[in-house]
Design a protein around this motif. Structure first.
Motif, PDB file in Angstrom:
ATOM      1  N   GLU A  54      -7.112   6.108   6.596  1.00 40.92           N
ATOM      2  CA  GLU A  54      -8.018   5.158   6.643  1.00 40.92           C
ATOM      3  C   GLU A  54      -6.747   3.561   7.057  1.00 40.92           C
ATOM      4  O   GLU A  54      -6.828   2.475   7.705  1.00 40.92           O
ATOM      5  CB  GLU A  54      -9.013   4.960   6.186  1.00 40.92           C
ATOM      6  CG  GLU A  54      -9.853   5.530   6.508  1.00 40.92           C
ATOM      7  CD  GLU A  54      -9.531   6.683   5.756  1.00 40.92           C
ATOM      8  OE1 GLU A  54     -10.195   7.630   6.144  1.00 40.92           O
ATOM      9  OE2 GLU A  54      -8.581   6.741   4.979  1.00 40.92           O
ATOM     10  N   THR A  55      -6.112   3.560   5.615  1.00 42.65           N
ATOM     11  CA  THR A  55      -5.468   1.959   5.334  1.00 42.65           C
ATOM     12  C   THR A  55      -4.295   1.956   6.283  1.00 42.65           C
ATOM     13  O   THR A  55      -4.067   1.119   7.318  1.00 42.65           O
ATOM     14  CB  THR A  55      -4.317   2.268   3.804  1.00 42.65           C
ATOM     15  OG1 THR A  55      -5.342   2.065   2.812  1.00 42.65           O
ATOM     16  CG2 THR A  55      -3.803   1.515   3.932  1.00 42.65           C
ATOM     17  N   HIS A  74       0.503  -1.374  -0.115  1.00 42.63           N
ATOM     18  CA  HIS A  74       0.032  -0.199  -0.032  1.00 42.63           C
ATOM     19  C   HIS A  74       0.441   1.093   0.172  1.00 42.63           C
ATOM     20  O   HIS A  74       0.197   2.468  -0.193  1.00 42.63           O
ATOM     21  CB  HIS A  74      -1.126  -0.003   1.376  1.00 42.63           C
ATOM     22  CG  HIS A  74      -2.277  -0.667   1.224  1.00 42.63           C
ATOM     23  ND1 HIS A  74      -2.925  -1.155   0.624  1.00 42.63           N
ATOM     24  CD2 HIS A  74      -2.062  -1.957   1.696  1.00 42.63           C
ATOM     25  CE1 HIS A  74      -3.731  -2.025   0.406  1.00 42.63           C
ATOM     26  NE2 HIS A  74      -3.167  -3.137   1.432  1.00 42.63           N
ATOM     27  N   THR A 113       2.297   2.771   2.510  1.00 40.05           N
ATOM     28  CA  THR A 113       2.067   3.927   3.552  1.00 40.05           C
ATOM     29  C   THR A 113       3.528   3.343   4.390  1.00 40.05           C
ATOM     30  O   THR A 113       4.605   3.612   4.412  1.00 40.05           O
ATOM     31  CB  THR A 113       1.115   2.931   4.327  1.00 40.05           C
ATOM     32  OG1 THR A 113       2.446   1.957   5.790  1.00 40.05           O
ATOM     33  CG2 THR A 113      -0.042   2.195   3.972  1.00 40.05           C
TER      34      THR A 113
END
Length: 239
Positions: A136-137, A35, A37
């Motif tokens: 959110e992730t 992702h 992040t």
């Protein structure tokens, strides 16, 4: 072991247990969720300095995972690591203060209700409300760590704030503290700090740690809770 050595050992163990794509590359524990992040990074374990070949392998891992090349190291090992990384094009991009609390004299608990949250998705949504859109992730990844303890502070059944705790190698890592914008300035963060310190002591930890952005209200809160500055966490990046 020094305070920073104990904190480092705890972070290394936590990274190795993360339920994501994890690889040990030389002295680095590297995570990749796919992702991209801020959690997708490498932690320097301090066992020895990396070779150029290991840095190239780390960079290839990051390219394949679609994430930036990001390394974290604590300040007690950074003086030796810095020239090695600088020679390969790495620069310091961010610094956090590392605080420690030896779990002997603890702050008093607050009157706020604090409860565990069994559902990682519910906790992640509450946390994202405080951290803001787009988080959110990353909060979902935090919520699903196999050792995380998810907590929520409430008043009259209304969720005000959330936080996380994880005990590894006898050290309680405190992180993920998030207060809903409507309830800031009402003592929720201090209540969650005190609660987690007591909980950590009950679970056999003898030290608590937290990383915080210098000069923020969060730093002032943890100082008032009895934490003392132990060093820094340096983040290195390479374009």
């Amino acid at each position: 072991m020094t305070l920073l050595e104990r904190i480092n050992a705890s972070e290394v163990e936590s990274h190795r247990l993360a339920e994501r794509n994890m690889r040990q590359i030389g002295p680095f524990v590297v995570l990749g969720s796919g992702h991209g992040t801020p959690l997708d990074s490498a932690w320097f374990d301090g066992s020895r300095l990396p070779t150029v070949a290991e840095l190239r392998e780390l960079e290839e891992f990051c390219r394949e995972a679609g994430q930036a090349v990001t390394l974290h190291a604590l300040s007690h090992v950074s003086p030796a690591l810095l020239p090695v990384l600088r020679a390969q094009g790495y620069t310091v991009s961010y610094v956090l203060h590392a605080y420690a609390h030896e779990l002997r004299h603890l702050p008093e608990r607050s009157m706020l209700d604090i409860r565990p949250e069994p559902d990682p998705e519910v906790w992640a949504q509450l946390s994202a409300q405080g951290f803001g859109p787009g988080t959110e992730t990353i909060m979902g990844l935090v919520a699903r760590h196999p050792r995380v303890q998810r907590l929520v502070a409430e008043r009259n059944g209304v969720a005000m704030a959330s936080a996380a705790l994880q005990v590894s190698a006898g050290v309680a890592a405190l992180y993920g503290t998030s207060t809903h914008p409507e309830y800031r300035g009402r003592g929720a963060q201090a209540a969650l700090l005190a609660h987690r310190l007591h909980l950590a002591q009950q679970q056999g930890a003898t030290l608590a740690s937290v990383f915080v952005t210098p000069g923020t209200p969060s730093e002032r809160n943890i100082q008032r809770s009895g934490f003392r500055l132990a060093g820094m966490r340096l983040t290195f990046t390479r374009q």
